[in-house]
Design a protein around this motif. Sequence first.
Motif, PDB file in Angstrom:
ATOM      1  N   GLU A 153       9.701   7.019  -4.418  1.00  0.00           N
ATOM      2  CA  GLU A 153       9.067   6.062  -3.508  1.00  0.00           C
ATOM      3  C   GLU A 153       8.045   6.745  -2.609  1.00  0.00           C
ATOM      4  O   GLU A 153       6.985   6.194  -2.326  1.00  0.00           O
ATOM      5  N   SER A 154       8.322   7.941  -2.177  1.00  0.00           N
ATOM      6  CA  SER A 154       7.377   8.696  -1.356  1.00  0.00           C
ATOM      7  C   SER A 154       6.112   9.021  -2.153  1.00  0.00           C
ATOM      8  O   SER A 154       4.996   8.918  -1.629  1.00  0.00           O
ATOM      9  N   ILE A 155       6.282   9.380  -3.397  1.00  0.00           N
ATOM     10  CA  ILE A 155       5.131   9.661  -4.262  1.00  0.00           C
ATOM     11  C   ILE A 155       4.329   8.391  -4.494  1.00  0.00           C
ATOM     12  O   ILE A 155       3.098   8.412  -4.465  1.00  0.00           O
ATOM     13  N   ARG A 156       5.009   7.258  -4.682  1.00  0.00           N
ATOM     14  CA  ARG A 156       4.308   5.981  -4.856  1.00  0.00           C
ATOM     15  C   ARG A 156       3.521   5.608  -3.607  1.00  0.00           C
ATOM     16  O   ARG A 156       2.392   5.139  -3.698  1.00  0.00           O
ATOM     17  N   ARG A 157       4.111   5.811  -2.418  1.00  0.00           N
ATOM     18  CA  ARG A 157       3.379   5.537  -1.179  1.00  0.00           C
ATOM     19  C   ARG A 157       2.138   6.414  -1.083  1.00  0.00           C
ATOM     20  O   ARG A 157       1.070   5.960  -0.690  1.00  0.00           O
ATOM     21  N   TYR A 158       2.283   7.680  -1.458  1.00  0.00           N
ATOM     22  CA  TYR A 158       1.155   8.610  -1.437  1.00  0.00           C
ATOM     23  C   TYR A 158       0.032   8.116  -2.356  1.00  0.00           C
ATOM     24  O   TYR A 158      -1.132   8.076  -1.969  1.00  0.00           O
ATOM     25  N   VAL A 159       0.399   7.712  -3.569  1.00  0.00           N
ATOM     26  CA  VAL A 159      -0.594   7.242  -4.542  1.00  0.00           C
ATOM     27  C   VAL A 159      -1.228   5.935  -4.065  1.00  0.00           C
ATOM     28  O   VAL A 159      -2.446   5.757  -4.176  1.00  0.00           O
ATOM     29  N   ARG A 160      -0.425   5.035  -3.509  1.00  0.00           N
ATOM     30  CA  ARG A 160      -0.992   3.790  -2.977  1.00  0.00           C
ATOM     31  C   ARG A 160      -1.991   4.071  -1.859  1.00  0.00           C
ATOM     32  O   ARG A 160      -3.042   3.438  -1.788  1.00  0.00           O
ATOM     33  N   CYS A 161      -1.650   4.989  -0.977  1.00  0.00           N
ATOM     34  CA  CYS A 161      -2.577   5.369   0.099  1.00  0.00           C
ATOM     35  C   CYS A 161      -3.865   5.931  -0.482  1.00  0.00           C
ATOM     36  O   CYS A 161      -4.966   5.581  -0.030  1.00  0.00           O
ATOM     37  N   GLN A 162      -3.737   6.791  -1.466  1.00  0.00           N
ATOM     38  CA  GLN A 162      -4.914   7.401  -2.081  1.00  0.00           C
ATOM     39  C   GLN A 162      -5.784   6.344  -2.759  1.00  0.00           C
ATOM     40  O   GLN A 162      -7.013   6.358  -2.619  1.00  0.00           O
ATOM     41  N   ILE A 163      -5.171   5.424  -3.474  1.00  0.00           N
ATOM     42  CA  ILE A 163      -5.934   4.366  -4.147  1.00  0.00           C
ATOM     43  C   ILE A 163      -6.599   3.461  -3.115  1.00  0.00           C
ATOM     44  O   ILE A 163      -7.764   3.089  -3.266  1.00  0.00           O
ATOM     45  N   PHE A 164      -5.878   3.105  -2.055  1.00  0.00           N
ATOM     46  CA  PHE A 164      -6.469   2.250  -1.025  1.00  0.00           C
ATOM     47  C   PHE A 164      -7.670   2.925  -0.372  1.00  0.00           C
ATOM     48  O   PHE A 164      -8.695   2.288  -0.125  1.00  0.00           O
ATOM     49  N   CYS A 165      -7.563   4.226  -0.108  1.00  0.00           N
ATOM     50  CA  CYS A 165      -8.703   4.968   0.455  1.00  0.00           C
ATOM     51  C   CYS A 165      -9.869   4.998  -0.528  1.00  0.00           C
ATOM     52  O   CYS A 165     -11.031   4.862  -0.129  1.00  0.00           O
ATOM     53  N   LEU A 166      -9.583   5.157  -1.799  1.00  0.00           N
ATOM     54  CA  LEU A 166     -10.630   5.135  -2.821  1.00  0.00           C
ATOM     55  C   LEU A 166     -11.305   3.765  -2.877  1.00  0.00           C
ATOM     56  O   LEU A 166     -12.534   3.673  -2.959  1.00  0.00           O
ATOM     57  N   LEU A 167     -10.519   2.717  -2.777  1.00  0.00           N
ATOM     58  CA  LEU A 167     -11.084   1.370  -2.786  1.00  0.00           C
ATOM     59  C   LEU A 167     -12.006   1.168  -1.586  1.00  0.00           C
ATOM     60  O   LEU A 167     -13.105   0.635  -1.715  1.00  0.00           O
ATOM     61  N   GLY A 168     -11.565   1.603  -0.420  1.00  0.00           N
ATOM     62  CA  GLY A 168     -12.339   1.388   0.794  1.00  0.00           C
ATOM     63  C   GLY A 168     -13.521   2.313   0.971  1.00  0.00           C
ATOM     64  O   GLY A 168     -14.492   1.954   1.636  1.00  0.00           O
ATOM     65  N   SER A 169     -13.459   3.482   0.368  1.00  0.00           N
ATOM     66  CA  SER A 169     -14.539   4.451   0.582  1.00  0.00           C
ATOM     67  C   SER A 169     -15.488   4.592  -0.600  1.00  0.00           C
ATOM     68  O   SER A 169     -16.556   5.183  -0.460  1.00  0.00           O
ATOM     69  N   THR A 170     -15.128   4.059  -1.758  1.00  0.00           N
ATOM     70  CA  THR A 170     -15.970   4.232  -2.938  1.00  0.00           C
ATOM     71  C   THR A 170     -16.280   2.923  -3.653  1.00  0.00           C
ATOM     72  O   THR A 170     -17.438   2.581  -3.846  1.00  0.00           O
ATOM     73  N   LEU A 171     -15.265   2.175  -4.035  1.00  0.00           N
ATOM     74  CA  LEU A 171     -15.498   0.990  -4.858  1.00  0.00           C
ATOM     75  C   LEU A 171     -15.903  -0.242  -4.061  1.00  0.00           C
ATOM     76  O   LEU A 171     -16.748  -1.013  -4.510  1.00  0.00           O
ATOM     77  N   PHE A 172     -15.300  -0.455  -2.902  1.00  0.00           N
ATOM     78  CA  PHE A 172     -15.549  -1.673  -2.126  1.00  0.00           C
ATOM     79  C   PHE A 172     -15.950  -1.334  -0.699  1.00  0.00           C
ATOM     80  O   PHE A 172     -15.352  -1.808   0.265  1.00  0.00           O
TER      81      PHE A 172
END
Length: 184
Positions: A70-89
Amino acid sequence: MTLEDVAHIFGLPIDGEPMSGWTDSSGDFLQNQSIAIFGREPGVSHSSKSYMKLTWVRRIRDAEPLDNKESIRRYVRCQIFCLLGSTLFTDNSTAYAHAKYLPLLFDFMRIHTYSWESACLVHLYRALFRAPRYDRKEMDGPLNLLFVWAWERMPCIALVLRQTLQLAEIPVAMRWSHSKRTTA
């Protein structure tokens, strides 16, 4: 620019589920989604209307112990959300990301099934459509996608020399990263 261009530049898959649905911009929605996705509730200074501060999300990501699934999933979700906000959208601020993407990160096994590149292309087209309006001072959207596309299609306007990569190396946008600017 086409979906194939986005897939080629960012290395995203072309096929996937469409991203559509109802968007809630209430404070309750933001708090509930944040707790479900990141395991924490954002403070007043960490969110604005229906946007979340990316620095707060990065701090959560960096504080994850990575000692269980679950900690790894939270880490990946945070990373994806940052990627969405800083690169894709991206938007004008580049400091916030819209909370409407949080429900897409909830089901960890479905994240990779969405058609992120088509949503990114729509976001770019919407930004290009809004850009010439008289009340707009700046253009937002995934301008890095637009720049790389232009540099690939019209290398004479590129500010940097393109690095040569093997054909199999994707994403193409990596050709332009860490390049030195030319003065000519």
